[in-house]
Design a protein around this motif. Structure first.
Motif, PDB file in Angstrom:
ATOM      1  N   PRO A  28      23.941   0.572  12.891  1.00 12.50           N
ATOM      2  CA  PRO A  28      24.695  -0.293  11.983  1.00 12.50           C
ATOM      3  C   PRO A  28      25.419  -1.393  12.762  1.00 12.50           C
ATOM      4  CG  PRO A  28      25.827   1.803  12.292  1.00 12.50           C
ATOM      5  CD  PRO A  28      24.476   1.945  12.943  1.00 12.50           C
ATOM      6  N   ILE A  29      25.522  -2.548  12.125  1.00 11.45           N
ATOM      7  CA  ILE A  29      26.197  -3.686  12.757  1.00 11.45           C
ATOM      8  C   ILE A  29      27.599  -3.807  12.184  1.00 11.45           C
ATOM      9  CG2 ILE A  29      26.165  -6.208  13.015  1.00 11.45           C
ATOM     10  CD1 ILE A  29      23.078  -5.990  12.842  1.00 11.45           C
ATOM     11  N   PRO A  30      28.622  -3.498  12.977  1.00 12.69           N
ATOM     12  CA  PRO A  30      29.995  -3.600  12.456  1.00 12.69           C
ATOM     13  C   PRO A  30      30.351  -5.058  12.178  1.00 12.69           C
ATOM     14  CG  PRO A  30      30.014  -3.204  14.826  1.00 12.69           C
ATOM     15  CD  PRO A  30      28.582  -3.093  14.392  1.00 12.69           C
ATOM     16  N   GLN A  31      31.028  -5.286  11.054  1.00 10.87           N
ATOM     17  CA  GLN A  31      31.236  -6.665  10.589  1.00 10.87           C
ATOM     18  C   GLN A  31      32.499  -7.291  11.184  1.00 10.87           C
ATOM     19  OE1 GLN A  31      28.949  -8.244   9.381  1.00 10.87           O
ATOM     20  NE2 GLN A  31      27.578  -6.825   8.321  1.00 10.87           N
ATOM     21  N   VAL A  32      32.568  -7.237  12.500  1.00  6.36           N
ATOM     22  CA  VAL A  32      33.739  -7.747  13.214  1.00  6.36           C
ATOM     23  C   VAL A  32      33.884  -9.256  13.034  1.00  6.36           C
ATOM     24  CG1 VAL A  32      34.743  -8.052  15.508  1.00  6.36           C
ATOM     25  CG2 VAL A  32      33.655  -5.878  14.894  1.00  6.36           C
ATOM     26  N   ASN A  33      32.778  -9.975  13.106  1.00  8.91           N
ATOM     27  CA  ASN A  33      32.863 -11.440  13.036  1.00  8.91           C
ATOM     28  C   ASN A  33      33.245 -11.911  11.640  1.00  8.91           C
ATOM     29  OD1 ASN A  33      32.143 -11.496  15.728  1.00  8.91           O
ATOM     30  ND2 ASN A  33      29.952 -11.613  15.248  1.00  8.91           N
ATOM     31  N   ILE A  34      32.639 -11.302  10.623  1.00 10.07           N
ATOM     32  CA  ILE A  34      33.000 -11.671   9.245  1.00 10.07           C
ATOM     33  C   ILE A  34      34.466 -11.329   8.979  1.00 10.07           C
ATOM     34  CG2 ILE A  34      32.640 -11.000   6.829  1.00 10.07           C
ATOM     35  CD1 ILE A  34      29.695 -11.106   7.235  1.00 10.07           C
TER      36      ILE A  34
ATOM     37  N   TYR B 156      28.398   0.902   6.744  1.00 11.12           N
ATOM     38  CA  TYR B 156      29.352   0.192   7.610  1.00 11.12           C
ATOM     39  C   TYR B 156      29.425  -1.303   7.321  1.00 11.12           C
ATOM     40  CZ  TYR B 156      29.769   4.719   9.558  1.00 11.12           C
ATOM     41  OH  TYR B 156      29.995   6.053   9.677  1.00 11.12           O
ATOM     42  N   GLU B 157      29.269  -1.635   6.046  1.00 14.08           N
ATOM     43  CA  GLU B 157      29.616  -2.968   5.583  1.00 14.08           C
ATOM     44  C   GLU B 157      31.099  -2.947   5.194  1.00 14.08           C
ATOM     45  OE1 GLU B 157      27.644  -5.451   5.811  1.00 14.08           O
ATOM     46  OE2 GLU B 157      25.752  -4.415   6.189  1.00 14.08           O
ATOM     47  N   LEU B 158      31.636  -4.113   4.838  1.00 12.59           N
ATOM     48  CA  LEU B 158      33.023  -4.182   4.376  1.00 12.59           C
ATOM     49  C   LEU B 158      33.068  -4.371   2.869  1.00 12.59           C
ATOM     50  CD1 LEU B 158      34.642  -6.594   7.027  1.00 12.59           C
ATOM     51  CD2 LEU B 158      34.586  -4.080   7.032  1.00 12.59           C
ATOM     52  N   CYS B 159      34.100  -3.824   2.256  1.00 13.09           N
ATOM     53  CA  CYS B 159      34.422  -4.100   0.858  1.00 13.09           C
ATOM     54  C   CYS B 159      35.840  -4.664   0.861  1.00 13.09           C
ATOM     55  CB  CYS B 159      34.341  -2.812   0.041  1.00 13.09           C
ATOM     56  SG  CYS B 159      34.856  -3.014  -1.691  1.00 13.09           S
ATOM     57  N   PHE B 160      36.040  -5.814   0.193  1.00 17.61           N
ATOM     58  CA  PHE B 160      37.377  -6.421   0.241  1.00 17.61           C
ATOM     59  C   PHE B 160      37.663  -7.183  -1.047  1.00 17.61           C
ATOM     60  CE2 PHE B 160      35.843 -10.739   1.287  1.00 17.61           C
ATOM     61  CZ  PHE B 160      34.586 -10.455   1.802  1.00 17.61           C
TER      62      PHE B 160
ATOM     63  N   SER C  35      27.958   5.391  17.737  1.00 17.86           N
ATOM     64  CA  SER C  35      29.244   6.048  17.988  1.00 17.86           C
ATOM     65  C   SER C  35      30.357   5.010  18.115  1.00 17.86           C
ATOM     66  CB  SER C  35      29.183   6.877  19.270  1.00 17.86           C
ATOM     67  OG  SER C  35      28.154   7.813  19.205  1.00 17.86           O
ATOM     68  N   LEU C  36      30.047   3.904  18.761  1.00 17.88           N
ATOM     69  CA  LEU C  36      31.049   2.851  18.904  1.00 17.88           C
ATOM     70  C   LEU C  36      31.119   1.985  17.648  1.00 17.88           C
ATOM     71  CD1 LEU C  36      33.135   1.335  20.594  1.00 17.88           C
ATOM     72  CD2 LEU C  36      31.263   0.045  21.644  1.00 17.88           C
ATOM     73  N   ALA C  37      29.969   1.762  17.001  1.00 25.00           N
ATOM     74  CA  ALA C  37      29.926   0.900  15.811  1.00 25.00           C
ATOM     75  C   ALA C  37      30.852   1.417  14.706  1.00 25.00           C
ATOM     76  CB  ALA C  37      28.491   0.806  15.290  1.00 25.00           C
ATOM     77  N   VAL C  38      30.918   2.730  14.555  1.00 24.45           N
ATOM     78  CA  VAL C  38      31.755   3.346  13.528  1.00 24.45           C
ATOM     79  C   VAL C  38      33.224   2.944  13.718  1.00 24.45           C
ATOM     80  CG1 VAL C  38      32.623   5.596  12.773  1.00 24.45           C
ATOM     81  CG2 VAL C  38      30.184   5.290  13.175  1.00 24.45           C
ATOM     82  N   GLY C  39      33.673   2.965  14.949  1.00 25.74           N
ATOM     83  CA  GLY C  39      35.054   2.570  15.243  1.00 25.74           C
ATOM     84  C   GLY C  39      35.269   1.075  15.084  1.00 25.74           C
ATOM     85  N   LEU C  40      34.305   0.291  15.557  1.00 27.21           N
ATOM     86  CA  LEU C  40      34.428  -1.173  15.420  1.00 27.21           C
ATOM     87  C   LEU C  40      34.500  -1.563  13.951  1.00 27.21           C
ATOM     88  CD1 LEU C  40      31.913  -2.335  18.180  1.00 27.21           C
ATOM     89  CD2 LEU C  40      34.410  -2.585  18.219  1.00 27.21           C
TER      90      LEU C  40
END
Lengths: 322, 322
Positions: free
Chosen positions: B195-201, B266-270, B68-73
């Motif tokens: 899922p691990i939110p990619q905050v650090n990356i 919940y990976e990033l695309c950039f 629930s929190l990971a989605v927002g992060l």
């Protein structure tokens, strides 16, 4: 065109509210980005309304849109914060365009009155549930908290109390005293369904207030939160409780019971040190002094003959889980 | 002691997360009051998870608290914002102390990893629904938006894609290919549920990025949002799509389909301009270049033999209402 989740917020809500200069990134990205003035802090509050718990499933969606936002604006008013932005997490069982359109317009009308912009949201399928988070701006150090009431502060409330409670009691308990006319019920229902958050009064009283809260669970319960947080008690003069002309038609004991214990009024309750009372009263606001803060941690109610009755201040108002 | 609504947030959540210096008023008043640094803006996002729609009703509450929190992060990461505060609007059918305790601990563990503090909430009775709003800080002007992709930008993703989708397909469609072992399923389920939110990356790539989004609906759908917002197209090399060792055991077409079209990764695309690619690659992050932005507004997929297949970029991923 079939409505999809992705277009829902866009179609009904994205342009529902006026645009503010301090919204850097608006609806439509992973986040909204908001700019806070350097001299202010941000006050936030989130509230959820669930169908069948907080409102009747058949409620007019226009008034529901109003009330969903009003609840949050009332929290900002209680904190002395100026409305700025809000988000909407809307769970709906199906895509009913007419319902959504009415809901959005009720919300937008109130939003525009207070210059608060919708900046984000989420729509999901499920049982009708509305979560709104409001964000306001408050000058650093100027927020109104619950825990700053001092002994001999005068206790004030805005507006009149118990009106929403009367409307709710009619609906829930088929209570319908003969003293009240169609016109009274129309007024009382409006008080329940379209509460007016006291944002403007909040701005005016701010310089004079020690502690404040909004009245969502009945003034005894909410004043109780101030007293608990501040470690104080209170003396309340029943004869001073502001009653609408509709509630004045009722037996006094019934009217007081509604005014003291029923929720959904969304008026403010606040405490003012004696030295500020004169300056406050000259503003001619729709407020009423109903008592004072005392050192002993209990609430004493005094009737018009000065007869006391004592309540334990742990009385807590409405609780969904009890 | 009977649990009441008033004590619920206090008991399970108020001290669940670490305290930050920039929280001026914490849980327990009408609003939380938060201080934003003068050089930063505030990024916010609200998401709702509904039982039976976004998660299985029998899901482990500890992992549900995490997710629930990971989605927002993940939304904050996609915006290039550093996590700061969050609020929780929790609707629950009944007071299950064991469930609440596990939910709170799963949430708190992830919160503490990212120094994000729970500052407010609302608990109501009703069908299980979780709305979380996250708030992050982003240096003024440094936010990563969807609409800034430029032609010939390289397209990157973090981690591996399709793992969560594989786990979901097993659960929903009883799909269970013999290539995958118990250990694979354990890994894939963890990818779905925690899922691990990619905050650090996000922090590391920020100086090099033109446009970013998180992958919640499948990379084609989410890249599609970047392309629509930027008015661009893309060329994707299927052979470069990062696949976990579990998904590499599958038929390639099946693995690619999962990686391209299934959500919940919940990976990033950039996207990164060519001149920054070298600097970015020297950081040795867990990222993979999968293609490039093109001028023509469509997505071209190229297989390992360089054979193209064309997709319409209006493909939109998962929609609850369709």
């Amino acid at each position: 065109m079939a409505l999809t989740e992705f277009s829902l917020i866009q179609q009904f809500f994205a342009d529902a509210t006026q645009k503010r200069q301090d919204v850097i990134v608006d609806i439509g990205d992973d986040c909204a980005v908001l700019s806070c003035p350097a001299d202010s802090d941000i006050a936030i509050s989130i509230d959820t309304l669930v169908s069948g718990i907080h409102f009747f499933p058949d409620v007019d969606p226009h008034t529901l849109g109003h009330k969903s936002l009003a609840v949050g604006l009332s929290d900002l008013a209680a904190m002395g914060a100026t409305p700025a932005w809000f988000t909407l997490a809307l769970t709906i069982p199906s895509l009913d365009e007419k319902w959504l359109s009415a809901f959005a317009s009720g919300m937008a009308e109130l939003a525009d009155q207070h210059n608060i912009q919708l900046v984000g949201g989420d729509t999901t399928k499920g049982p009708l549930t509305i979560s709104i988070q409001v964000h306001g701006l408050v000058k650093k150090g100027a927020q109104l908290q619950r825990n700053h009431a001092k002994s001999s502060d005068k206790i004030y409330v805005t507006g009149t109390l118990g009106d929403a409670g009367a409307a709710l009691q009619k609906r829930l308990a088929s209570w319908q005293p003969e003293e009240l006319s169609e016109k009274d019920w129309s007024f009382l229902n409006k008080r329940l369904e379209q509460p007016i958050p006291q944002v403007n009064i909040s701005r005016e009283i701010q310089p004079f207030v020690n502690a404040a809260i909004d009245i969502s669970d009945g003034v005894l319960a909410d004043l109780g939160h101030i007293l608990e947080a501040s470690g104080k008690g209170a003396r309340i003069y029943l004869g001073k409780i502001p009653l609408s002309s509709s509630l004045q038609k009722l037996d006094k004991a019934k009217a007081w019971q509604l005014a003291l214990n029923s929720g959904d009024d969304y008026e403010l309750c606040f405490t003012v040190p004696a030295e500020h009372v004169q300056a406050l009263e000259t503003l001619n606001l729709d407020i009423q002094q109903i008592g004072e803060i005392t050192e002993e941690q209990k609430i004493v109610l005094l009737d018009e003959q000065g007869q006391p009755s004592v309540l334990d201040i742990t009385s807590k108002g409405y609780d969904h889980f009890v």
